[in-house]
Design a protein around this motif. Structure first.
Motif: not given
Length: 234
Positions: A39-63
């Motif tokens: 419906k377009g309602t925004e919920y703030h403060g949710k991180e979508r970039i993650f430190k997976i390990s000392e050599i990997i970083i990940l970003g995600g879009s979607g559900d």
């Protein structure tokens, strides 16, 4: 198109566009901290970039739920690798995610997410884009947005930001990494481009706050890198 027949979850809280650039000695990933309801309602403060390990970083879009689920499964995968003394690399993770996404997609249980994986691979910066249907590629820059890819008419904005990044990178002259020819730009140039792209997104989503997360994998040497995730005000 087949992608447009993917059913949208009626209660899906989705994260929007994630941008990434590979530079001469690292990777930058940027995303906002907002989830949006159907419906377009925004919920703030949710991180979508993650430190997976000392050599990997990940970003995600979607559900958001699917993204958290895949992060939990990655933690299990990492535990199994650590158990046997195997270092999980960005390429290994990308291959694993590609198989997972393809399996779910072909079995009618498509994960409603696209992800970007960055990090240190064989002493060099690594950047890969994995789509919900199991297709994947490596590139020096990319943008992912699950919702834009499956809803007719919404793809144009993601492509606009992507083309902006592409144009800015193409303006810059090639540089070198330890004397080797390379078309990768310098960190300062990559940072300027990705912050400018984040500002474009901020203006597009004018009802959003202007706080983004900036994730970076900065290579120290062939075996190690510094991974940091911090807030970025545009």
């Amino acid at each position: 198109m087949a992608l447009n027949r993917i059913p949208i979850k009626f209660n899906m809280l989705r994260g929007r566009t994630v941008l990434a650039i590979k530079y001469e000695k690292g990777v930058l990933i940027v995303a906002d901290k907002i989830l949006v309801s159907p419906k377009g309602t925004e919920y703030h403060g949710k991180e979508r970039i993650f430190k997976i390990s000392e050599i990997i970083i990940l970003g995600g879009s979607g559900d958001s739920a699917d993204l958290q689920n895949i992060i939990d499964k990655i933690e299990e995968l990492k535990f199994e690798h650590d158990r046997y003394g195997i270092t999980l690399t960005p390429l290994m993770l990308s291959n694993w995610l590609t198989k997972q996404f393809y399996f779910h997609h072909t079995n009618g249980s498509t994960l409603h997410i696209d992800v970007i994986v960055g990090g240190l691979e064989a002493g060099e910066p690594f950047l890969a884009h994995i789509r919900h249907d199991g297709s994947a590629w490596e590139h020096t820059y990319t943008a992912c947005d699950f919702y834009c890819d499956i809803v007719p008419g919404d793809v144009s904005y993601k492509n606009l930001v992507y083309e902006h990044i592409k144009a800015e990178i193409n303006k810059l002259s090639s540089c070198s990494v330890e004397g080797k020819p390379s078309n990768l730009i310098r960190r300062e140039e990559a940072l300027t481009i990705i912050i400018d792209a984040a500002k474009h997104m901020s203006r597009r989503f004018k009802h959003s706050n202007e706080v983004y997360l900036l994730g970076e994998c900065d290579i120290v040497d062939k075996n190690s890198c510094n991974i940091a995730i911090e807030e970025l005000s545009c």
